[in-house]
Design an enzyme around this catalytic site. Sequence first.
Site, PDB file in Angstrom:
ATOM      1  CB  SER A  61       9.147  13.053   1.941  1.00  0.00           C
ATOM      2  OG  SER A  61      10.240  13.483   2.732  1.00  0.00           O
ATOM      3  CG  ASP A 108       6.152   9.963  -0.193  1.00  0.00           C
ATOM      4  OD1 ASP A 108       5.066   9.571  -0.631  1.00  0.00           O
ATOM      5  OD2 ASP A 108       6.597   9.628   0.931  1.00  0.00           O
ATOM      6  CG  HIS A 109       2.199  11.529   0.984  1.00  0.00           C
ATOM      7  ND1 HIS A 109       2.952  10.417   1.200  1.00  0.00           N
ATOM      8  CD2 HIS A 109       0.912  11.157   1.089  1.00  0.00           C
ATOM      9  CE1 HIS A 109       2.147   9.397   1.431  1.00  0.00           C
ATOM     10  NE2 HIS A 109       0.901   9.793   1.364  1.00  0.00           N
ATOM     11  CG  ASP A 143      -2.146  13.177   0.116  1.00  0.00           C
ATOM     12  OD1 ASP A 143      -3.368  13.005  -0.125  1.00  0.00           O
ATOM     13  OD2 ASP A 143      -1.645  13.038   1.242  1.00  0.00           O
ATOM     14  CD  GLU A 173      -3.110   9.172   0.491  1.00  0.00           C
ATOM     15  OE1 GLU A 173      -1.910   9.310   0.160  1.00  0.00           O
ATOM     16  OE2 GLU A 173      -3.467   8.944   1.658  1.00  0.00           O
ATOM     17  CD  GLU A 181       4.329  10.081   4.690  1.00  0.00           C
ATOM     18  OE1 GLU A 181       3.509   9.937   3.803  1.00  0.00           O
ATOM     19  OE2 GLU A 181       5.204   9.243   4.979  1.00  0.00           O
ATOM     20  CG  HIS A 225       0.916   7.863   6.297  1.00  0.00           C
ATOM     21  ND1 HIS A 225       0.129   8.891   5.876  1.00  0.00           N
ATOM     22  CD2 HIS A 225       1.261   7.179   5.189  1.00  0.00           C
ATOM     23  CE1 HIS A 225       0.002   8.825   4.558  1.00  0.00           C
ATOM     24  NE2 HIS A 225       0.675   7.800   4.120  1.00  0.00           N
ATOM     25  N   GLY A 226       3.082   5.537   9.520  1.00  0.00           N
ATOM     26  CA  GLY A 226       3.845   5.418  10.762  1.00  0.00           C
ATOM     27  C   GLY A 226       3.519   4.111  11.465  1.00  0.00           C
ATOM     28  CG  HIS A 264       0.254   5.844   0.467  1.00  0.00           C
ATOM     29  ND1 HIS A 264      -0.061   7.159   0.263  1.00  0.00           N
ATOM     30  CD2 HIS A 264       0.929   5.448  -0.632  1.00  0.00           C
ATOM     31  CE1 HIS A 264       0.381   7.538  -0.926  1.00  0.00           C
ATOM     32  NE2 HIS A 264       0.979   6.518  -1.489  1.00  0.00           N
ATOM     33  N   GLY A 265       1.207   3.663   4.128  1.00  0.00           N
ATOM     34  CA  GLY A 265       1.013   3.351   5.543  1.00  0.00           C
ATOM     35  C   GLY A 265       1.044   1.860   5.815  1.00  0.00           C
ATOM     36  N   GLY A 266       2.008   1.169   5.234  1.00  0.00           N
ATOM     37  CA  GLY A 266       2.081  -0.277   5.404  1.00  0.00           C
ATOM     38  C   GLY A 266       2.991  -0.714   6.549  1.00  0.00           C
ATOM     39  CB  SER A 267       5.178   1.148   8.924  1.00  0.00           C
ATOM     40  OG  SER A 267       5.917   1.852   7.970  1.00  0.00           O
ATOM     41  CG  ASN A 286       4.535   4.883  -0.278  1.00  0.00           C
ATOM     42  OD1 ASN A 286       4.809   4.500  -1.417  1.00  0.00           O
ATOM     43  ND2 ASN A 286       3.878   6.007  -0.042  1.00  0.00           N
TER      44      ASN A 286
END
Length: 358
Positions: A61, A108-109, A143, A173, A181, A225-226, A264-267, A286
Site C-alpha cells: 500500500s 495496492d489502492h 482506485d 475499482e 483504508e 475493507h477491514g 477487496h475487503g474480504g476480511s 486482498n
Amino acid sequence: MGILDIVPAGVITGDDVRKVFQYAQDNGFAIPAVNCTSTSTINAVLEAARDIQSPIIIQFSQGGSAFFAGKGLPNKKQEASILGAVAAAKYVREVAPAYGIPVIVHSDHCAKKLLPWFDGMLAADEAYFEQHGHPLFSSHMLDLSEDPKEENIATCVSYLKKLAPIGVWLEMEIGITGGEEDGVNNESVDNASLYTQPEDIYDVYKALSEVSPNFSIAAAFGNVHGVYKPGNVKLHPELLGKHQELIAAKIKSESNKPVFFVFHGGSGSESDEIKEAVGYGVIKMNVDTDTQWAYWVGIKDFYESKRGYLQSQVGNPEGEDKPNKKYYDPRVWIREGEKTMLKRTQEACQHLGNVNTL
Ligand SMILES: [Zn+2]
C-alpha cells in the site's frame, strides 16, 4: 499441467501475469494478495506459498511502502512511498527465485490524491524496462471509485496506455467498497452504492479491453475493507456472475467469464462466500487485516509464554545471573510473528483453492 509449465519461478510480468490469472480462473481458484510492509512479512508470505507449492501476490500500500523505506523519511510528495515501493519490489525480485514459485508484485489502492505515488512507480517501471526489457512491478492498482465514473474510466484508460506497452497489469475499482483504508473512509456511504451496477462493469470492460487484455476489476458486491460487526452489509457474490453473463452476451464471448474480478475487503468473509465469488471469476483476493492480526498474535503469544525471560537482559526464572539474549533477540520474537502470519496466509490460500497449483 501446472503453473510452472506455463510461467517461470520468480517475479512475473506482462502476458505471464494474464496466463496465471487465466489458469486460476479456468481451474476454479484465486490467488491471495497479501499486504507486506517489511522484509520479514515478505519472507513469511513467500515461505507460506512455497510450502504449499502455490503462486502468490505480494502487494504494497502507499502507507506500507513509506514504512518499508522508513518512518523517519519525509513523504509530503510521496517520495518515501515511491522509494519504499521500489526498494520492496527490488527485494522481492531478488529473493523470489530462491523460493521457486511465481510471484506477482503489485501496488495496492491508489486514490486520486496519491497519483504522484503511482507516477513515481511508473517511472521506475519504465527505467527498469529500458534496462531489462520488462518492468519492475507486475501490476499496479488505481482506485478512482470515489470519482465520477467517466473520470475513473478515462484515467484508467490513459494509464493502461502507458502500462500495457511495458508489460504492467492494471487493476481498477468501480463501485464503493465500504470501510476504511489508507485514509479513505467509506463508512458512511449509502447501501445501494455498495453494489456496482452491471452496465458500469461493461463500460469499464469495453474501454480498457480496447487498449489491452491485461487488466482486472475490483467490483463492489457488499464487501467491506477491514473487519466489522457482521450483518451491516450483505455480500452478494452472485452479482459477479450476473456481470459476467451480461458482458459475455454483449461482446459475444466464447468464455462465460470474460472478466478477471478482484475481491477487496474480504476480511471476515465466510469461506462459502469466498468460494462462491471465486466460482464467478474472482482471481485475486486482498488479505491484510487478518494477516496483520496473525503476525501480532505470534509475538503476543511468545511474550506471554516467555514473560519471565523478557524483563531484563540478565536474570530469569532459572536464575538471577542467567542471560536472556536468546529470547529478546529480534530474530527470535519476529520469527514467531512470521510463523503465525505464514499459517494465516496458507489459510487464505486454502479458502481460495490455491494449494498445490504449481
Ligand atoms: Zn478497494
